[in-house]
Design a protein around this motif. Structure first.
Motif, PDB file in Angstrom:
ATOM      1  N   ALA A 127       0.945  -1.266   0.012  1.00 26.54           N
ATOM      2  CA  ALA A 127       0.060  -0.038   0.011  1.00 26.54           C
ATOM      3  C   ALA A 127       0.806   1.292   0.113  1.00 26.54           C
ATOM      4  O   ALA A 127       0.446   2.390  -0.863  1.00 26.54           O
ATOM      5  CB  ALA A 127      -0.768  -0.001   1.193  1.00 26.54           C
ATOM      6  N   ILE A 128       2.038   1.036   0.778  1.00 28.16           N
ATOM      7  CA  ILE A 128       2.724   2.339   0.609  1.00 28.16           C
ATOM      8  C   ILE A 128       3.759   2.459  -0.389  1.00 28.16           C
ATOM      9  O   ILE A 128       4.017   3.436  -1.107  1.00 28.16           O
ATOM     10  CB  ILE A 128       3.669   2.493   2.166  1.00 28.16           C
ATOM     11  CG1 ILE A 128       2.648   2.527   3.425  1.00 28.16           C
ATOM     12  CG2 ILE A 128       4.524   3.632   2.347  1.00 28.16           C
ATOM     13  CD1 ILE A 128       3.228   2.244   4.701  1.00 28.16           C
ATOM     14  N   TYR A 129       4.451   1.212  -0.589  1.00 25.21           N
ATOM     15  CA  TYR A 129       5.529   1.317  -1.609  1.00 25.21           C
ATOM     16  C   TYR A 129       5.328   0.816  -2.830  1.00 25.21           C
ATOM     17  O   TYR A 129       6.152   0.619  -3.718  1.00 25.21           O
ATOM     18  CB  TYR A 129       6.824   0.892  -0.884  1.00 25.21           C
ATOM     19  CG  TYR A 129       8.119   1.157  -1.322  1.00 25.21           C
ATOM     20  CD1 TYR A 129       8.551   2.304  -1.652  1.00 25.21           C
ATOM     21  CD2 TYR A 129       9.041  -0.138  -1.669  1.00 25.21           C
ATOM     22  CE1 TYR A 129       9.989   2.633  -1.954  1.00 25.21           C
ATOM     23  CE2 TYR A 129      10.403   0.478  -2.066  1.00 25.21           C
ATOM     24  CZ  TYR A 129      10.570   1.834  -2.362  1.00 25.21           C
ATOM     25  OH  TYR A 129      11.940   2.086  -2.797  1.00 25.21           O
ATOM     26  N   SER A 130       4.047   0.184  -3.008  1.00 23.55           N
ATOM     27  CA  SER A 130       3.878  -0.245  -4.078  1.00 23.55           C
ATOM     28  C   SER A 130       4.696  -1.642  -4.520  1.00 23.55           C
ATOM     29  O   SER A 130       4.796  -1.942  -5.503  1.00 23.55           O
ATOM     30  CB  SER A 130       3.501   0.513  -5.273  1.00 23.55           C
ATOM     31  OG  SER A 130       2.714  -0.126  -6.474  1.00 23.55           O
ATOM     32  N   ALA A 131       5.010  -2.444  -3.323  1.00 28.35           N
ATOM     33  CA  ALA A 131       5.797  -3.435  -3.670  1.00 28.35           C
ATOM     34  C   ALA A 131       5.096  -4.780  -4.380  1.00 28.35           C
ATOM     35  O   ALA A 131       4.199  -5.205  -4.035  1.00 28.35           O
ATOM     36  CB  ALA A 131       6.202  -3.969  -2.129  1.00 28.35           C
ATOM     37  N   ASN A 132       5.760  -5.207  -5.590  1.00 28.45           N
ATOM     38  CA  ASN A 132       5.179  -6.116  -6.392  1.00 28.45           C
ATOM     39  C   ASN A 132       5.108  -7.450  -5.805  1.00 28.45           C
ATOM     40  O   ASN A 132       4.264  -8.367  -6.015  1.00 28.45           O
ATOM     41  CB  ASN A 132       5.695  -5.882  -7.804  1.00 28.45           C
ATOM     42  CG  ASN A 132       5.201  -4.438  -8.467  1.00 28.45           C
ATOM     43  OD1 ASN A 132       4.025  -4.313  -8.547  1.00 28.45           O
ATOM     44  ND2 ASN A 132       6.235  -3.599  -8.546  1.00 28.45           N
TER      45      ASN A 132
END
Length: 446
Positions: A127-132
């Motif tokens: 949600a914060i860092y868009s970590a895939n």
């Protein structure tokens, strides 16, 4: 001479009245001209009502990139609420999630193969860092595989009536970025939605799970502090207060960028008690590259400026207040021959800031022409549509064009007693006889 002065005086008076009427116009002015948003598609809505404030090609199917993760968030928060999964549950990292997480050319936090991470850690990274890699790991935890999770995404999109869409993975990446491990669609497939569908998803997410904003508004946080996995996460939504394009009132939601989708942003902000949701797809026609390009923030700001500068929420009818037209409904078999009509709920509309008291158009539709006694105060008797007179044609994000509220009984009406009903019947009988006699007498003289 008197006639001449009278004509001059009349002309002066007419001119004065004309000038005064022109001076009064600004008080009745509608919203300013809509902005020119440089994006392939865009939309702005008021969150609580779903009223569309601005739209540009809002039904055009386009790439949405990492804004996809809003659907991941919705499904996860739904499962959390249903207690099917907990924030402290462990997620074991698969080869697929690990391999994607190691690609530093993508938004990622590094995940170790076979190691366990909590649902909450992965959720915050997504949600914060868009970590895939984190998104893939969560999809596997929730559905067993990303392919099965995509089925959940498509099912939920239909359930929420998001319009035209296509989901092929949990990340929003192009399938070509998934190292040949994609499970749905061809190798170049990518997730697609419309701007209107994205706005509607954002509305559902905020209304059904408002806690999402607590995470979406975090500007900076360390992932796994104090461990070898530690990485400083900075939110890609640079409209959040404290970041480079920070704007007061912004508290979400999600960015997205791929070559196909261009620069995208679903944003939300509050000001003066009104929350606005905006979506831009393919900002600036795709010109510029990377997460740092300002186009999506510039174009979003245009819509936020327009929305907050020109519109406000107004409560135009309170629950229990009397309805003007019609004021009553006929009652059959009651001690009273009619019952007052009232609004069954508060009615709130988006109105132009410059407007005075809203000029409304209402239409009441009753279930039955005559209500049978007994009637209880609050009984639903029908519905009423409410809209601004001379309003725009943009309508609402769910497809409706007016607000519809319940029409209720404003008082109790008891059933009349046997004697009362008999008296009314007898009265009606003799009235009928009287009419018959009168008609007969008239007949004698025909």
């Amino acid at each position: 001479m008197n006639k001449v002065f009278k004509k001059i005086g009349a002309a002066f008076l007419a001119g004065a009245l004309a000038i005064s009427s022109l001076v009064a116009v600004p008080n009745q002015a509608l919203a300013a001209d809509a902005p020119n948003v440089n994006a392939s598609a865009a939309i702005a809505i008021e969150e609580s009502t779903g009223k569309i404030l601005y739209a540009k090609d809002a039904d055009k199917l386009l790439g949405i990139a990492s804004m996809t993760k809003m659907m991941d968030e919705y499904i996860l928060l739904q499962e959390i609420k249903a207690k099917k999964i907990n924030w402290t549950d462990k997620v074991t990292i698969s080869e697929y999630a690990h391999k994607i997480s190691q690609d530093t050319s993508l938004s990622n936090v590094p995940l170790k193969l076979g190691e366990e991470y909590t649902v909450e850690e992965l959720y915050e990274a997504m949600a914060i860092y868009s970590a895939n890699g984190a998104a893939i790991a969560l999809s596997e935890k929730l559905a067993g595989s990303e392919g099965k999770f995509v089925e959940l995404m498509n099912k939920k999109a239909k359930e929420l009536k998001l319009g035209e869409f296509r989901f092929v993975n949990s990340t929003g990446l192009n399938n070509s970025d998934l190292k040949g491990m994609q499970q749905v669609g061809d190798k170049n497939a990518e997730n697609q939605m419309t701007a209107k569908g994205m706005a509607k998803l954002a509305q559902h997410l905020i209304q059904d799970y408002p806690e999402v904003l607590k995470t979406a508004s975090i500007t900076k946080k360390d992932f796994r502090p104090g461990t070898s996995d530690r990485i400083a996460m900075s939110n890609w939504n640079w409209l959040l207060p404290g970041l480079i394009y920070g704007r007061e009132g912004v508290d979400g939601l999600k960015t997205g960028t791929t070559d196909y989708a261009g620069m995208c942003l679903t944003s939300t902000a509050t000001q003066n008690g009104m929350r606005v949701i905006t979506v831009v797809l393919h900002a600036n026609g795709g010109k510029g590259s990377g997460q740092h390009n300002s186009a999506r923030f510039d174009e979003t700001n245009k819509m936020l400026d327009y929305a907050f500068g020109n519109f406000k929420l107004a409560e135009v009818q309170q629950k229990g207040s009397k309805i003007a037209k019609p004021k009553t409904a006929d009652v059959s078999g009651g001690k009273e021959e009619s019952v007052p009509l009232t609004a069954g709920q508060n009615v709130t509309l988006v109105v132009p800031n410059a407007a005075g008291k809203p000029n409304l158009e209402t239409k009441v539709t009753l279930k039955n022409k005559t209500v049978e006694a007994p009637v209880k105060k609050g009984d639903k008797l029908g519905t009423m549509t409410v809209t601004l007179k001379g309003g725009d044609s943009l309508g609402y994000v769910d497809g409706k064009n007016v607000e519809t509220v319940a029409v209720t009984a404003g008082a109790d009406v008891e059933e009349s007693g046997i004697m009362s009903r008999a008296a009314k019947a007898v009265g009606g009988f003799f009235k009928g006889i009287g009419n018959y006699v009168v008609d007969g007498v008239k007949g004698w003289f025909n």
